[in-house]
Scaffold this active site. Structure first.
Site, mmCIF file in Angstrom:
data_model
loop_
_atom_site.group_PDB
_atom_site.id
_atom_site.type_symbol
_atom_site.label_atom_id
_atom_site.label_comp_id
_atom_site.label_asym_id
_atom_site.label_seq_id
_atom_site.Cartn_x
_atom_site.Cartn_y
_atom_site.Cartn_z
ATOM 1 N N SER A 53 -3.836 -1.964 1.092
ATOM 2 C CA SER A 53 -5.218 -2.160 0.645
ATOM 3 C C SER A 53 -5.658 -1.117 -0.365
ATOM 4 O O SER A 53 -6.497 -1.396 -1.225
ATOM 5 C CB SER A 53 -6.170 -2.181 1.836
ATOM 6 O OG SER A 53 -6.101 -0.975 2.559
ATOM 7 N N ASP A 69 -5.277 5.834 5.623
ATOM 8 C CA ASP A 69 -3.879 5.434 5.797
ATOM 9 C C ASP A 69 -3.390 4.696 4.564
ATOM 10 O O ASP A 69 -4.170 4.056 3.850
ATOM 11 C CB ASP A 69 -3.674 4.577 7.052
ATOM 12 C CG ASP A 69 -4.445 3.267 7.002
ATOM 13 O OD1 ASP A 69 -5.457 3.169 7.710
ATOM 14 O OD2 ASP A 69 -4.040 2.362 6.245
ATOM 15 N N ASP A 71 0.366 2.712 2.835
ATOM 16 C CA ASP A 71 1.742 2.241 3.001
ATOM 17 C C ASP A 71 2.584 2.696 1.822
ATOM 18 O O ASP A 71 2.186 2.534 0.660
ATOM 19 C CB ASP A 71 1.785 0.716 3.084
ATOM 20 C CG ASP A 71 0.991 0.192 4.271
ATOM 21 O OD1 ASP A 71 0.878 0.926 5.268
ATOM 22 O OD2 ASP A 71 0.496 -0.944 4.189
ATOM 23 N N ASP A 121 2.605 4.989 6.328
ATOM 24 C CA ASP A 121 3.521 4.020 6.895
ATOM 25 C C ASP A 121 4.718 3.960 5.954
ATOM 26 O O ASP A 121 4.588 3.471 4.820
ATOM 27 C CB ASP A 121 2.840 2.657 7.013
ATOM 28 C CG ASP A 121 3.317 1.886 8.226
ATOM 29 O OD1 ASP A 121 3.721 2.530 9.210
ATOM 30 O OD2 ASP A 121 3.286 0.639 8.199
#
Length: 389
Positions: A53, A69, A71, A121
């Site tokens: 996102s 957060d 990725d 992540d």
């Protein structure tokens, strides 16, 4: 009413702040530099890039004490014929023990790294085809620029000659113009999906984060750059109003919004209202039968992004959308600023600015800071604009 300046201030309140963006980039860059310097891993790594996102500019600020957060995709040279998903992931354990000991855990398809300032992540892939491997070091892939990055939002394309804002700062004016002119005429790459390890199925599975990124940039342009703000607004509506059902959430909700938000919307308010109404109408029969729709993923059409959503949960979610659609329509249609603000606040809470105390209708749709139609704000923020468990 569309109340564009109110939405500008509301969006400034809910999008990730500068410190969050800095945390995303720092966490990724430190990880990338450590991977490049690692004796055991550097030779098998092709490139790393951000996805999710943040990269699509559809993230909203972390809730409460939660950290930002992001990725991170790590494209490798690992052959699926030589490495099972388990063996591929094992290659990274020594690296994680050295740099992130006590801060990481293995998941079904990735490693979750929890730092004091950001959660990462780490998603590894098998080797792409020889014909595509060089593409993953192009600026259009590895850049941190997003649809909210000034200048880049005008010209980003998944092509070899596009250059990031960072590169533009170090090349000559003529070089920059030549690269961008060339990029504007090049056909975009049609890349194959990447493949990620899945411990549950013990197989490598398709994923296509670059197609999700490309689709979002294009959709945002077709929506006059309002699409990503429609997504952020509706993510916020769901967060503050409905803690259940657990699913759909995150990217599946964003994907559904993308399917129902029409192109060429003229404001965020219009996009929100029509999107909610379209979901309510288009999926009523699924809700009536307590069935979850099938929504093919961009880039990997065989993947249903609503796979985890049960029919019961979808029916509950749909009921929430129907209620919100009625409120949004009232907010959008009324000609009274105070009434419109009250309806928008019913959807978005106190992050949506208050109306002026005199209910002054400026008569200009809320576009002027003068004339009594505006909340006297202390500081107007700037306008601007997807995990692998």
């Amino acid at each position: 009413m569309e109340l564009p300046s109110y939405f500008n201030d509301f969006l400034a309140q809910i999008r990730p702040q500068d410190n969050h963006v800095s945390d995303y980039k720092n966490g990724h860059r430190i990880l990338r530099d450590r991977l490049k310097a690692d004796e055991a891993l550097s030779s098998i790594i092709v490139a790393t890039f951000l996805q999710g996102s943040y990269r699509r500019a559809t993230a909203i600020r972390p809730q409460g004490q939660k950290r930002a957060d992001v990725d991170v995709i790590v494209v490798t040279r690992l052959s699926e014929g030589e490495y099972t998903p388990e063996k591929a992931l094992e290659l990274f354990v020594a690296f994680l023990e050295k740099h992130y000991k006590g801060k990481y855990k293995q998941q079904g398809r990735s490693f979750a790294i929890e730092l004091s300032y950001v959660d990462l992540d780490l998603v590894i892939t098998s080797a792409p085809s020889e014909s595509e491997i060089g593409i993953f070091n192009s600026d259009s892939v590895i850049s941190d620029d997003t649809p909210e990055t000034p200048e880049a939002d005008e010209d980003w394309r998944l092509v070899p000659s596009w250059i990031s804002l960072e590169t533009r700062s170090i090349v000559s004016f003529s070089q920059k113009n030549f690269r961008l002119d060339t990029a504007s005429t090049q056909p975009e790459w049609k890349l194959s999906p990447l493949r990620i390890p899945d411990l549950d199925t013990e197989q490598w599975q398709d994923t296509h984060p670059l197609e999700q990124i490309r689709w979002t940039w294009d959709k945002n342009r077709r929506c006059n750059k309002h699409y990503i703000n429609v997504v952020k607004s509706l993510k916020w509506w769901r967060r503050i109003n409905h803690s259940t059902p657990k699913y759909p959430k995150g990217y599946p909700v964003e994907h559904l919004i993308g399917q129902c938000c029409p192109d060429e919307i003229k404001s965020v308010a219009e996009g929100i209202t029509i999107t909610l109404e379209t979901i309510a109408k288009q999926y009523q029969s699924y809700a009536d039968l307590k069935l979850s729709p099938t929504l093919p993923d961009h880039g990997v059409p065989s993947h249903n992004v609503f796979k985890r959503v049960s029919g019961e949960d979808f029916a509950e979610f749909h009921s929430q959308v129907c209620e919100a659609a009625e409120v949004a329509r009232l907010a959008y249609d009324t000609k009274d600023i105070l009434t419109s603000v009250q309806y928008w606040q019913k959807l978005f809470g106190n992050k949506f600015p208050d109306a002026p105390p005199n209910n002054g209708n400026s008569g200009n749709g809320g576009n002027s800071p003068k004339g009594g139609g505006y909340t006297p704000r202390q500081g107007v923020s700037q306008l601007g604009g997807g995990r692998f468990a």
